[in-house]
Design a protein around this motif. Sequence first.
Motif, PDB file in Angstrom:
ATOM      1  N   MET A 172     -11.933   2.023 -17.228  1.00 30.35           N
ATOM      2  CA  MET A 172     -10.988   1.935 -16.108  1.00 30.35           C
ATOM      3  C   MET A 172      -9.613   2.442 -16.550  1.00 30.35           C
ATOM      4  SD  MET A 172      -9.551  -1.447 -14.097  1.00 30.35           S
ATOM      5  CE  MET A 172     -11.178  -2.045 -13.663  1.00 30.35           C
ATOM      6  N   GLU A 173      -9.017   3.323 -15.744  1.00 27.91           N
ATOM      7  CA  GLU A 173      -7.674   3.821 -16.013  1.00 27.91           C
ATOM      8  C   GLU A 173      -6.825   3.643 -14.761  1.00 27.91           C
ATOM      9  OE1 GLU A 173      -7.367   7.570 -18.375  1.00 27.91           O
ATOM     10  OE2 GLU A 173      -9.529   7.650 -17.978  1.00 27.91           O
ATOM     11  N   ILE A 174      -5.576   3.251 -14.979  1.00 27.11           N
ATOM     12  CA  ILE A 174      -4.675   2.969 -13.863  1.00 27.11           C
ATOM     13  C   ILE A 174      -3.478   3.911 -13.940  1.00 27.11           C
ATOM     14  CG2 ILE A 174      -3.175   1.244 -12.794  1.00 27.11           C
ATOM     15  CD1 ILE A 174      -5.063  -0.904 -13.827  1.00 27.11           C
ATOM     16  N   TYR A 175      -3.134   4.502 -12.781  1.00 29.92           N
ATOM     17  CA  TYR A 175      -2.027   5.447 -12.709  1.00 29.92           C
ATOM     18  C   TYR A 175      -1.079   5.043 -11.574  1.00 29.92           C
ATOM     19  CZ  TYR A 175      -5.275   8.387 -15.369  1.00 29.92           C
ATOM     20  OH  TYR A 175      -6.153   8.877 -16.306  1.00 29.92           O
ATOM     21  N   ALA A 176       0.217   5.080 -11.852  1.00 31.73           N
ATOM     22  CA  ALA A 176       1.207   4.972 -10.771  1.00 31.73           C
ATOM     23  C   ALA A 176       1.250   6.319 -10.055  1.00 31.73           C
ATOM     24  CB  ALA A 176       2.573   4.632 -11.337  1.00 31.73           C
ATOM     25  N   VAL A 177       1.315   6.299  -8.731  1.00 32.62           N
ATOM     26  CA  VAL A 177       1.212   7.551  -7.976  1.00 32.62           C
ATOM     27  C   VAL A 177       2.188   7.562  -6.800  1.00 32.62           C
ATOM     28  CG1 VAL A 177      -1.232   7.910  -8.541  1.00 32.62           C
ATOM     29  CG2 VAL A 177      -0.618   6.582  -6.512  1.00 32.62           C
ATOM     30  N   GLY A 178       2.321   8.764  -6.220  1.00 27.31           N
ATOM     31  CA  GLY A 178       2.950   8.911  -4.915  1.00 27.31           C
ATOM     32  C   GLY A 178       4.464   8.821  -4.896  1.00 27.31           C
ATOM     33  N   GLY A 179       4.963   8.152  -3.866  1.00 29.45           N
ATOM     34  CA  GLY A 179       6.387   8.123  -3.596  1.00 29.45           C
ATOM     35  C   GLY A 179       7.229   7.531  -4.705  1.00 29.45           C
ATOM     36  N   ALA A 180       6.690   6.544  -5.425  1.00 29.17           N
ATOM     37  CA  ALA A 180       7.462   5.936  -6.512  1.00 29.17           C
ATOM     38  C   ALA A 180       7.758   6.954  -7.601  1.00 29.17           C
ATOM     39  CB  ALA A 180       6.706   4.737  -7.086  1.00 29.17           C
ATOM     40  N   ILE A 181       6.775   7.765  -7.955  1.00 27.93           N
ATOM     41  CA  ILE A 181       6.983   8.781  -8.993  1.00 27.93           C
ATOM     42  C   ILE A 181       7.929   9.857  -8.474  1.00 27.93           C
ATOM     43  CG2 ILE A 181       5.851  10.362 -10.585  1.00 27.93           C
ATOM     44  CD1 ILE A 181       5.129   7.356 -10.846  1.00 27.93           C
ATOM     45  N   ARG A 182       7.739  10.268  -7.252  1.00 31.48           N
ATOM     46  CA  ARG A 182       8.637  11.258  -6.643  1.00 31.48           C
ATOM     47  C   ARG A 182      10.082  10.789  -6.688  1.00 31.48           C
ATOM     48  NH1 ARG A 182       7.533  10.525  -1.058  1.00 31.48           N
ATOM     49  NH2 ARG A 182       9.159   8.948  -1.273  1.00 31.48           N
ATOM     50  N   ASP A 183      10.316   9.545  -6.258  1.00 32.84           N
ATOM     51  CA  ASP A 183      11.688   9.055  -6.202  1.00 32.84           C
ATOM     52  C   ASP A 183      12.277   8.855  -7.594  1.00 32.84           C
ATOM     53  OD1 ASP A 183      11.504   9.151  -3.472  1.00 32.84           O
ATOM     54  OD2 ASP A 183      11.229   6.992  -3.192  1.00 32.84           O
ATOM     55  N   GLU A 184      11.451   8.451  -8.553  1.00 29.41           N
ATOM     56  CA  GLU A 184      11.938   8.343  -9.930  1.00 29.41           C
ATOM     57  C   GLU A 184      12.422   9.696 -10.438  1.00 29.41           C
ATOM     58  OE1 GLU A 184       8.856   6.736 -12.312  1.00 29.41           O
ATOM     59  OE2 GLU A 184       9.171   4.659 -11.678  1.00 29.41           O
ATOM     60  N   LEU A 185      11.640  10.736 -10.181  1.00 30.34           N
ATOM     61  CA  LEU A 185      12.019  12.073 -10.648  1.00 30.34           C
ATOM     62  C   LEU A 185      13.266  12.584  -9.935  1.00 30.34           C
ATOM     63  CD1 LEU A 185       8.489  13.746 -10.921  1.00 30.34           C
ATOM     64  CD2 LEU A 185       9.942  12.892 -12.778  1.00 30.34           C
ATOM     65  N   LEU A 186      13.515  12.114  -8.726  1.00 32.00           N
ATOM     66  CA  LEU A 186      14.719  12.491  -7.989  1.00 32.00           C
ATOM     67  C   LEU A 186      15.915  11.615  -8.340  1.00 32.00           C
ATOM     68  CD1 LEU A 186      13.245  13.154  -4.421  1.00 32.00           C
ATOM     69  CD2 LEU A 186      14.228  14.863  -5.957  1.00 32.00           C
ATOM     70  N   GLY A 187      15.684  10.577  -9.156  1.00 33.11           N
ATOM     71  CA  GLY A 187      16.758   9.658  -9.504  1.00 33.11           C
ATOM     72  C   GLY A 187      17.113   8.694  -8.399  1.00 33.11           C
ATOM     73  N   LEU A 188      16.164   8.441  -7.492  1.00 30.84           N
ATOM     74  CA  LEU A 188      16.389   7.542  -6.367  1.00 30.84           C
ATOM     75  C   LEU A 188      15.807   6.165  -6.658  1.00 30.84           C
ATOM     76  CD1 LEU A 188      15.424   9.966  -3.446  1.00 30.84           C
ATOM     77  CD2 LEU A 188      17.727   9.399  -4.250  1.00 30.84           C
ATOM     78  N   PRO A 189      16.331   5.119  -6.032  1.00 33.09           N
ATOM     79  CA  PRO A 189      15.749   3.788  -6.213  1.00 33.09           C
ATOM     80  C   PRO A 189      14.329   3.728  -5.670  1.00 33.09           C
ATOM     81  CG  PRO A 189      17.398   3.773  -4.463  1.00 33.09           C
ATOM     82  CD  PRO A 189      17.507   5.103  -5.137  1.00 33.09           C
ATOM     83  N   VAL A 190      13.472   2.996  -6.354  1.00 33.03           N
ATOM     84  CA  VAL A 190      12.072   2.864  -5.950  1.00 33.03           C
ATOM     85  C   VAL A 190      11.883   1.531  -5.238  1.00 33.03           C
ATOM     86  CG1 VAL A 190       9.691   2.687  -6.758  1.00 33.03           C
ATOM     87  CG2 VAL A 190      11.270   4.327  -7.823  1.00 33.03           C
ATOM     88  N   LYS A 191      11.346   1.592  -4.019  1.00 34.04           N
ATOM     89  CA  LYS A 191      11.146   0.369  -3.241  1.00 34.04           C
ATOM     90  C   LYS A 191       9.746  -0.213  -3.461  1.00 34.04           C
ATOM     91  CE  LYS A 191      14.367   1.817   0.398  1.00 34.04           C
ATOM     92  NZ  LYS A 191      14.522   2.122   1.854  1.00 34.04           N
ATOM     93  N   ASP A 192       8.741   0.624  -3.366  1.00 35.56           N
ATOM     94  CA  ASP A 192       7.360   0.163  -3.489  1.00 35.56           C
ATOM     95  C   ASP A 192       6.617   1.037  -4.484  1.00 35.56           C
ATOM     96  OD1 ASP A 192       7.439  -1.864  -1.344  1.00 35.56           O
ATOM     97  OD2 ASP A 192       7.699  -0.126  -0.045  1.00 35.56           O
ATOM     98  N   ARG A 193       5.702   0.418  -5.202  1.00 35.02           N
ATOM     99  CA  ARG A 193       4.887   1.156  -6.164  1.00 35.02           C
ATOM    100  C   ARG A 193       3.412   1.050  -5.770  1.00 35.02           C
ATOM    101  NH1 ARG A 193       7.708   2.718 -10.646  1.00 35.02           N
ATOM    102  NH2 ARG A 193       9.743   1.719 -10.950  1.00 35.02           N
ATOM    103  N   ASP A 194       2.725   2.177  -5.837  1.00 34.99           N
ATOM    104  CA  ASP A 194       1.292   2.216  -5.550  1.00 34.99           C
ATOM    105  C   ASP A 194       0.560   2.747  -6.773  1.00 34.99           C
ATOM    106  OD1 ASP A 194       1.473   1.403  -2.779  1.00 34.99           O
ATOM    107  OD2 ASP A 194       2.312   3.384  -2.381  1.00 34.99           O
ATOM    108  N   TYR A 195      -0.692   2.329  -6.900  1.00 37.84           N
ATOM    109  CA  TYR A 195      -1.471   2.697  -8.075  1.00 37.84           C
ATOM    110  C   TYR A 195      -2.855   3.183  -7.652  1.00 37.84           C
ATOM    111  CZ  TYR A 195       2.154   0.023 -10.474  1.00 37.84           C
ATOM    112  OH  TYR A 195       3.368  -0.433 -10.928  1.00 37.84           O
ATOM    113  N   VAL A 196      -3.386   4.097  -8.445  1.00 34.24           N
ATOM    114  CA  VAL A 196      -4.762   4.555  -8.287  1.00 34.24           C
ATOM    115  C   VAL A 196      -5.544   4.094  -9.504  1.00 34.24           C
ATOM    116  CG1 VAL A 196      -6.241   6.598  -8.417  1.00 34.24           C
ATOM    117  CG2 VAL A 196      -4.386   6.515  -6.762  1.00 34.24           C
ATOM    118  N   VAL A 197      -6.732   3.573  -9.240  1.00 33.25           N
ATOM    119  CA  VAL A 197      -7.599   3.090 -10.316  1.00 33.25           C
ATOM    120  C   VAL A 197      -8.803   4.022 -10.416  1.00 33.25           C
ATOM    121  CG1 VAL A 197      -8.923   1.134 -11.207  1.00 33.25           C
ATOM    122  CG2 VAL A 197      -6.868   0.729  -9.804  1.00 33.25           C
ATOM    123  N   VAL A 198      -8.992   4.613 -11.575  1.00 37.22           N
ATOM    124  CA  VAL A 198     -10.095   5.538 -11.822  1.00 37.22           C
ATOM    125  C   VAL A 198     -11.142   4.858 -12.694  1.00 37.22           C
ATOM    126  CG1 VAL A 198     -10.742   7.760 -12.853  1.00 37.22           C
ATOM    127  CG2 VAL A 198      -8.566   7.539 -11.626  1.00 37.22           C
ATOM    128  N   GLY A 199     -12.422   5.042 -12.318  1.00 37.72           N
ATOM    129  CA  GLY A 199     -13.507   4.517 -13.147  1.00 37.72           C
ATOM    130  C   GLY A 199     -13.859   3.077 -12.875  1.00 37.72           C
TER     131      GLY A 199
END
Length: 377
Positions: free
Chosen positions: A1-28
Motif C-alpha cells: 500500500m502506498e499513499i500520496y497527497a494529491v490535487g489542490g493541496a499540492i497545487r496550492d503548496e507549489l503556488l505558495g498559497l495556504p492549504v485548506k483541505d488535503r486529499d490522498y490517493v491510496v495505491v495497492g
Amino acid sequence: MEIYAVGGAIRDELLGLPVKDRDYVVVGATPQDMTRLGFKPVGKDFPVFLHPQTREEYALARTERKTARGYRGFQVHAAPDVTLEQDLSRRDLTINAIARDAQGRIIDPYGGAADLKRGVLRHVSAAFAEDPVRILRVARFAARFGFKVAPATLRLMRAMVAAGEADALVAERVWQELAVGLMEPAPAKMFVLLRGCGALARVLPELAAAWASRARYARSRRALDYAADRGYTLEVRYAVLACALAGVDAPERQLRHMSARLRAPADCSDLALLALRHFVQIGVGAKLDAEALVALLQACDAWRRPARFEQLLQVVESGKATRERAFAAAPRLLAALGAARAVDAGAIAARESEPRRIAARLRAARVAAVQSVFDVK
C-alpha cells in the motif's frame, strides 16, 4: 500500500498559497484493507474513506469509463492494480494532477508544475470531454488564479458545448460552481470564458442574450470585479450580475426564470430582484424628497431588513456609471432609514384600531421624521 497527497493541496503548496483541505490517493489497497486500518467508508459512487484521526479523505486509486451523457454517467473501477499515473490521468487539469509521496517527492507525469509556472489551464487527456462540469471548473479556476486557458483545451470545451454535453448539467451543480466562481478574486474572468466557449448560452441564456450588447457586457465585467475588490458578499455579486438584465425585455421575468432555473438561494434572488427594480431610484437618492425616500425604503422592506438595504447600496455602487451617485446618495438614504426606523410603530398601532389608519399614520410619522432630519418643507 502506498499513499500520496494529491490535487489542490499540492497545487496550492507549489503556488505558495495556504492549504485548506488535503486529499490522498491510496495505491495497492482494497476496501477491506482500509476498514481493517480503521478508516471509515463514506463514498457512494467510489471507495472514499475518512482517516480515523484527521478525518481527511483517502480515496482508492481508480479509473473511470464513460457510460452515459452528463457528469453522472461513469463506471468506476477501483482495484489494487490501478496505478497512481492512471488515477491522475482521469483528473481535469494538469495543475490538479500532481502528487507528493510520503518522502515529499513530487510526482508530476502530466507537466502540471510547468503549467503552474506559465499560468496555463490545460486538460490532462481527452477524458476531460466526458464530464461537462469541467467546463465550469476551468472557468472557476480562471477566476481564481487569473490563468489563461490552453488553446487546445478551449477548443475541446467548445466541442463539448457543441456536442450538447453542457445541456446535461443539473441546476444544483451549476449554481455550486457559479457561486464559488463569483466569490473568486476576478469573477468576471469566469463569465468571459463561459461566453467564449459557448457555455454561457446553455447555463445562463438570459445573461448571454443581455450581453449581446458590448457596452452592457463591459459594464457587467467592471462591476463584478469592483464588487470582488471590495470583498462584497455572494448576494451582492449575484445582484450585480443580475443588473445586466436591465434594459432587456421583461427584465424581472427574465431574472426570475434565471434564479429559478439555477435554484439560487432566496437571499441571492431576492436581493437581485430588488436591485434590478430599484437601482435607478437608489442612484438618484440624493435628490429624493422625504415622501419619495420613505416610499423607496418601504418598497425595499428596509424597516425589517436594514442590512439588506445596505447591500443594495453596494450593488449600485459597483456600477461605474452609478458609483458617484451611489456615494452621494448613501448618506442621505441611510440617515433617512435611521430616522424612519426610530418611529415607534407599536405606539401608533396602540392608538388606532383601523389597519388602514395605522398604515397611514405610520407613513406620515416616518415622513415627518425624515423631514426633520433633512429640514425638508
